[in-house]
Design a protein around this motif. Structure first.
Motif, PDB file in Angstrom:
ATOM      1  N   ARG A  66    -123.236-119.104 -65.385  1.00  0.00           N
ATOM      2  CA  ARG A  66    -122.901-119.529 -63.973  1.00  0.00           C
ATOM      3  C   ARG A  66    -121.499-119.836 -63.502  1.00  0.00           C
ATOM      4  N   HIS A  67    -120.627-119.698 -64.532  1.00  0.00           N
ATOM      5  CA  HIS A  67    -119.258-120.343 -64.453  1.00  0.00           C
ATOM      6  C   HIS A  67    -118.113-119.184 -65.269  1.00  0.00           C
ATOM      7  N   VAL A 175    -129.934-113.602 -64.899  1.00  0.00           N
ATOM      8  CA  VAL A 175    -129.585-114.771 -64.317  1.00  0.00           C
ATOM      9  C   VAL A 175    -128.491-114.803 -63.336  1.00  0.00           C
ATOM     10  N   ARG A 176    -127.687-113.752 -63.595  1.00  0.00           N
ATOM     11  CA  ARG A 176    -126.578-113.624 -62.425  1.00  0.00           C
ATOM     12  C   ARG A 176    -127.140-112.942 -61.023  1.00  0.00           C
ATOM     13  N   LEU A 177    -128.421-112.522 -61.135  1.00  0.00           N
ATOM     14  CA  LEU A 177    -128.615-111.938 -59.926  1.00  0.00           C
ATOM     15  C   LEU A 177    -129.691-112.796 -59.238  1.00  0.00           C
ATOM     16  N   LEU A 178    -129.815-113.786 -59.889  1.00  0.00           N
ATOM     17  CA  LEU A 178    -130.916-114.650 -59.073  1.00  0.00           C
ATOM     18  C   LEU A 178    -130.123-115.852 -58.168  1.00  0.00           C
ATOM     19  N   ASP A 183    -137.051-117.402 -56.495  1.00  0.00           N
ATOM     20  CA  ASP A 183    -136.497-116.239 -55.959  1.00  0.00           C
ATOM     21  C   ASP A 183    -137.760-115.126 -56.205  1.00  0.00           C
ATOM     22  N   VAL A 184    -139.048-115.339 -55.900  1.00  0.00           N
ATOM     23  CA  VAL A 184    -140.094-114.446 -56.406  1.00  0.00           C
ATOM     24  C   VAL A 184    -139.927-112.851 -55.689  1.00  0.00           C
ATOM     25  N   GLY A 185    -139.391-112.825 -54.765  1.00  0.00           N
ATOM     26  CA  GLY A 185    -139.313-111.659 -54.226  1.00  0.00           C
ATOM     27  C   GLY A 185    -138.193-110.615 -54.875  1.00  0.00           C
TER      28      GLY A 185
END
Length: 274
Positions: A66-67, A175-178, A183-185
């Protein structure tokens, strides 16, 4: 970067603990996707301890992803092979040669170069095709693992480790795309769950058969290169101004050092009886 390196220590130590437990478990079907082996291994305290280290490492990995760019995290996780080799020398009684100790130093040098050159995390969210592609790759990891489990003993650990690494690479990109864990969709969420689960199952089978360093080398190779490319191509990961060459060199040096450990990391054969 500190979180990524700490995750590498957790993963590298966990690999050896899980290898000891997996080898002590009763042999299974020989398949790469051997869920029963996981159930037998989890009865041993070393495997449970390894799971705990994996959980801590995963949290640290998410913080790092995330960083900082994926390529920096992936190369830092490549250091887990150096950790594995050192810990294996103690727990599995594998003697490390001077070349292997030199390779450990090379990995550290590559990480230093990469740390100096890496920029900030990219802001790209990736197209829908990338998310669906991750889900497809996660499914292929399971199929490839089932086929690889029937290979001869020598290449089995490396191939299973590579398949596991690919699954963990899916996790890195997902992880980067959530936007959140709810984010169930988002197809990336299901790619993360399927890829991570399949990777963990295959890694357990890989560690139960063959060299622990070879299995972890395949893991490192699978979880570094493709995710790094995805981060640069679709997610906007960049280096510091004018230091792209240093980042590329550091990444290559870190991965090459890891692969050197895989090549020379086989435990010595038992001496022939007199």
């Amino acid at each position: 970067m500190i979180c990524a390196l700490a995750a590498a220590v957790c993963f590298g130590t966990a690999s050896v603990l899980q290898a000891v437990a997996a080898r002590a478990a009763e042999p299974g079907t020989g398949s790469g996707v051997d869920a029963a082996l996981l159930l037998r291994a989890v009865r041993q305290w070393r495997y449970v301890a390894g799971l705990g280290l994996d959980a801590v490492g995963f949290v640290l990995q998410i913080i790092a992803l995330r960083h900082i760019p994926i390529y920096a995290v992936g190369a830092a996780l490549a250091a887990s092979l150096a950790v594995t080799a050192v810990v294996a020398a103690r727990l599995l009684r594998v003697r490390l040669s001077g070349l292997e100790w030199g390779a450990v130093g090379v990995v550290c040098a590559g990480l230093l170069m990469l740390g100096l050159a890496s920029g900030e995390e990219g802001s790209g969210k990736g197209p829908l095709a990338l998310k669906l592609g991750l889900l497809g790759v996660a499914g292929l990891v399971l199929l490839a693992g089932a086929a690889a489990g029937r290979l001869p003993d020598r290449p089995r650990a490396l191939v299973l480790g590579f398949a596991a690494g690919t699954g963990f690479g899916v996790v890195e990109v997902a992880v980067r795309l959530l936007d959140s864990v709810w984010d169930v969709g988002n197809p990336a969420l299901y790619a993360l769950l399927l890829g991570g689960g399949a990777a963990f199952l295959l890694l357990t089978s890989a560690l139960a058969r063959g060299s622990v360093t070879a299995a972890t080398a395949g893991l490192v190779l699978g979880e570094t290169i493709a995710p790094a490319v995805a981060g640069v191509a679709w997610l906007g990961d960049r280096t510091r101004e004018g230091l792209t060459w240093l980042a590329v060199a550091g990444f290559a040096v870190a991965v090459a050092g890891s692969l050197t450990l895989a090549r020379f990391g086989e435990p010595p054969a038992d001496p022939a009886p007199p």
